[in-house]
Design a protein around this motif. Structure first.
Motif, short mmCIF file in Angstrom:
data_model
loop_
_atom_site.label_atom_id
_atom_site.label_comp_id
_atom_site.label_asym_id
_atom_site.label_seq_id
_atom_site.Cartn_x
_atom_site.Cartn_y
_atom_site.Cartn_z
N PRO A 150 -9.40 0.62 -9.94
CA PRO A 150 -8.07 0.64 -9.32
C PRO A 150 -7.07 -0.07 -10.24
O PRO A 150 -7.43 -1.06 -10.88
CB PRO A 150 -8.27 -0.14 -8.02
N SER A 151 -5.84 0.43 -10.30
CA SER A 151 -4.87 -0.27 -11.15
C SER A 151 -4.23 -1.44 -10.40
O SER A 151 -3.69 -2.35 -11.02
CB SER A 151 -3.80 0.69 -11.67
N VAL A 152 -4.35 -1.42 -9.06
CA VAL A 152 -3.80 -2.51 -8.26
C VAL A 152 -4.82 -2.92 -7.20
O VAL A 152 -5.42 -2.06 -6.56
CB VAL A 152 -2.49 -2.07 -7.55
N LEU A 153 -5.02 -4.22 -7.04
CA LEU A 153 -5.85 -4.72 -5.93
C LEU A 153 -4.96 -5.50 -4.98
O LEU A 153 -4.20 -6.38 -5.41
CB LEU A 153 -6.95 -5.65 -6.43
N LYS A 206 0.84 -1.20 0.00
CA LYS A 206 0.00 0.00 0.00
C LYS A 206 0.87 1.25 0.00
O LYS A 206 0.56 2.23 -0.68
CB LYS A 206 -0.95 -0.03 1.21
N SER A 207 1.98 1.21 0.74
CA SER A 207 2.83 2.40 0.76
C SER A 207 3.50 2.58 -0.61
O SER A 207 3.77 3.68 -1.05
CB SER A 207 3.85 2.32 1.89
N GLN A 208 3.73 1.45 -1.29
CA GLN A 208 4.34 1.51 -2.62
C GLN A 208 3.37 2.10 -3.66
O GLN A 208 3.74 2.95 -4.45
CB GLN A 208 4.76 0.09 -3.00
N TYR A 209 2.12 1.65 -3.63
CA TYR A 209 1.17 2.04 -4.68
C TYR A 209 0.25 3.19 -4.29
O TYR A 209 -0.37 3.81 -5.15
CB TYR A 209 0.32 0.84 -5.11
N GLY A 210 0.09 3.47 -3.00
CA GLY A 210 -0.74 4.59 -2.56
C GLY A 210 -2.16 4.52 -3.08
O GLY A 210 -2.79 3.47 -3.04
N ALA A 237 -3.81 1.85 -5.49
CA ALA A 237 -4.18 0.51 -5.03
C ALA A 237 -5.40 0.58 -4.12
O ALA A 237 -5.56 1.54 -3.36
CB ALA A 237 -3.02 -0.12 -4.27
N LYS A 238 -6.24 -0.44 -4.24
CA LYS A 238 -7.33 -0.58 -3.29
C LYS A 238 -7.20 -1.92 -2.60
O LYS A 238 -6.74 -2.90 -3.20
CB LYS A 238 -8.68 -0.51 -4.02
N PHE A 239 -7.61 -1.95 -1.31
CA PHE A 239 -7.67 -3.22 -0.61
C PHE A 239 -8.95 -3.94 -1.02
O PHE A 239 -10.01 -3.30 -1.13
CB PHE A 239 -7.70 -3.00 0.90
N LEU A 240 -8.84 -5.25 -1.23
CA LEU A 240 -10.03 -6.07 -1.50
C LEU A 240 -10.33 -6.85 -0.22
O LEU A 240 -9.56 -7.72 0.18
CB LEU A 240 -9.76 -7.02 -2.67
N ALA A 241 -11.43 -6.50 0.44
CA ALA A 241 -11.83 -7.23 1.66
C ALA A 241 -12.88 -8.26 1.24
O ALA A 241 -12.58 -9.20 0.52
CB ALA A 241 -12.33 -6.24 2.70
N GLY A 242 -14.15 -8.07 1.63
CA GLY A 242 -15.19 -9.01 1.21
C GLY A 242 -15.60 -8.81 -0.24
O GLY A 242 -16.16 -9.70 -0.88
N ASP A 292 -1.64 5.38 2.77
CA ASP A 292 -0.75 4.24 3.05
C ASP A 292 -1.22 3.42 4.25
O ASP A 292 -0.52 2.53 4.71
CB ASP A 292 0.69 4.73 3.29
N GLU A 293 -2.43 3.72 4.75
CA GLU A 293 -2.91 3.03 5.96
C GLU A 293 -3.98 1.97 5.64
O GLU A 293 -4.72 2.11 4.68
CB GLU A 293 -3.53 4.04 6.93
N ALA A 294 -4.04 0.99 6.55
CA ALA A 294 -5.13 0.02 6.52
C ALA A 294 -5.81 0.02 7.88
O ALA A 294 -5.15 0.23 8.91
CB ALA A 294 -4.58 -1.38 6.24
N LEU A 295 -7.12 -0.21 7.87
CA LEU A 295 -7.82 -0.46 9.12
C LEU A 295 -7.55 -1.91 9.48
O LEU A 295 -7.83 -2.81 8.69
CB LEU A 295 -9.32 -0.22 8.94
N VAL A 296 -6.96 -2.16 10.66
CA VAL A 296 -6.60 -3.54 10.99
C VAL A 296 -7.40 -4.12 12.15
O VAL A 296 -7.58 -5.34 12.24
CB VAL A 296 -5.08 -3.69 11.29
#
Lengths: 292, 156
Positions: free
Chosen positions: A48-51, A21-25, A28-33, A164-168
């Motif tokens: 998004p260009s990156v998942l 995530k820090s690389q792609y900012g 990129a999107k996070f894929l959860a459900g 660059d953050e994720a909810l964890v």
């Protein structure tokens, strides 16, 4: 109705997802459900260009008690919240509300973190996070920080997360003694987006007077709407029908800002808010008394 | 950029190479030829594409095939051994006339299998709630509800 091409990563550790995530900012999107993201990608509303797929990160799917809170990993499925014994006992408002989230097939895949980060004003979980005084842990590859749920939501589909953050992790305090709760929403069809909904919680003191209250609405503005004035009007009082009605009137007329849509005019949404507030407050007050 | 995936579909192992954007629904239909999984709305509303992902019902149009790597998928083709030995749920849909055009039926069956497993003795309300994620535009649902009730009896 097919997504645009993207680059796919499915690492298995939190460190790897944060490095990516820090690389792609923002590219990129996070894929959860995927239950909101993938439809939006199918429509090509988002491209998004990156998942970065979180589904193989096993460290994000826990639900466990820790002192007087429940800790929930952001990838815990809504279906797991629904049947979790700790959540039923410690945060009964959440337990009551989860079956209102979409359909069982959606809850089987949908995650708590995905819904929170998506920040849809019509979604249940953002509203519940505020109603439950949840704290949310955001992490990037070098640091982490905790945010109160009320500071997390920053408008329509927008949160306080940096690129660059994720909810964890989500921290849910146990319901206090003498707390009553109720969640209600009105949808055209079971499992559809609700026209209006409210998460209500009331805590009484030892004399039966209201010590604190929460009234948080979905589909009532550009994010979860916390009706703090209406809730405050109950504090220090014995809850009765007159007081409840005036709080419901205040919240529905002065504090929410529904937009109206094809299913319900803004006026009808306000009417629903008032009715649901009165119903849920009565149920919550009754349950709080029984919890004595 | 393509990815090689290994997955099990209806008990059979497959290895295929896929583009990440390929939906699981399209993968099942176009790559494996399992056209029993129907595609309706492609945005998670109609339920026609419902399959079982590791035994739990899920929309195959909201999952990428690449995500099924290492997982177990069951489609409607996995229910009956042959046309003379239908699954009790399929047999009940036949007997109670739980379908007209049949477009929504595979998705409904794949929703009801885990539902009846978790809830072997459902009330009509529970059945209707469980069906809420599957659209049928022919039947008015009454015969579908009857079919599920009949299946629950047969499967108990």
């Amino acid at each position: 109705m097919k997504p645009a091409p993207f680059e796919y990563h499915s690492p298995s550790s939190i460190e790897e997802i944060l490095t990516l995530k820090s690389q792609y900012g923002d590219d990129a999107k996070f894929l959860a459900g995927g239950q909101s993201l993938v439809p939006a990608m199918n429509f090509r509303i988002v491209q998004p260009s990156v998942l970065i797929d979180l589904n193989r990160v096993s460290d994000l799917s826990f639900i466990r008690e820790d002192g007087n809170v429940i800790r929930v990993g952001s990838m815990a499925r809504e279906r797991h919240l629904e049947f979790d014994a700790s959540i039923e006992k410690r945060t009964p408002l959440l337990h009551e509300a989860v079956p209102s989230i979409a359909h069982p097939q959606i809850r089987n895949r949908g995650t708590i973190g995905g819904s929170i980060v998506n920040a849809d004003p019509a979604a249940e979980l953002p509203v519940l996070m505020i109603a439950l005084n949840a704290r949310l842990k955001a992490k990037n590859k070098s640091a982490e920080r905790w945010l109160d749920a009320k500071d997390f939501f920053a408008g329509m589909f927008t949160t306080a997360l940096e690129s660059d953050e994720a909810l964890v992790e989500i921290e849910l305090p146990f319901a206090e003694p003498r707390t009553g709760w109720s969640f209600m929403e009105v949808a055209p069809r079971s499992g559809d987006y609700a026209m209006m909904g409210v998460a209500t919680s009331v805590t009484l003191d030892e004399n039966g007077k209201c010590k604190s209250a929460k009234l948080v609405y979905l589909n009532a503005g550009d994010g979860p709407v916390d009706a703090v004035e209406a809730a405050q009007s109950l504090v220090g009082e014995m809850l009765n029908d007159t007081l409840i009605e005036s709080a419901a009137l205040h919240a529905s007329e002065k504090e929410i800002t529904p937009f109206g849509n094809i299913h319900a005019s803004a006026e009808f949404q306000r009417h629903l808010a008032k009715t649901l507030t009165m119903k849920t407050l009565k149920i919550a007050a009754e349950r709080a008394t029984k919890e004595n | 950029m393509t990815h090689t995936i290994n997955l099990t579909v209806n008990g059979q192992k497959y290895t295929r190479t896929v583009e990440p954007r390929m939906l699981l629904s399209d993968f099942l239909r176009h790559e494996l030829g399992l056209t029993g999984t129907h595609v309706g709305c492609e945005h998670g509303v109609c339920g026609a594409c419902t399959i079982m992902f590791d035994g739990e019902s899920a929309r195959s149009c909201l999952t990428f095939a690449v995500q099924a790597d290492g997982h177990e998928i069951t489609t409607v083709e996995g229910l009956a051994t042959d046309k003379d030995n239908l699954h009790p749920l399929q047999q009940s849909f036949w007997e109670a006339h739980g379908l007209q055009c049949g477009y929504c039926t595979p998705g409904i069956l794949m929703t009801m299998i885990p539902f009846l497993k978790q809830n072997p003795n459902p009330t009509e309300d529970e059945i209707r709630h469980a069906l809420s994620g599957n659209l049928c535009r022919c039947t008015g649902y009454q015969h579908i509800v009857d079919a599920v009730k009949l299946a629950a009896e047969k499967m108990r």
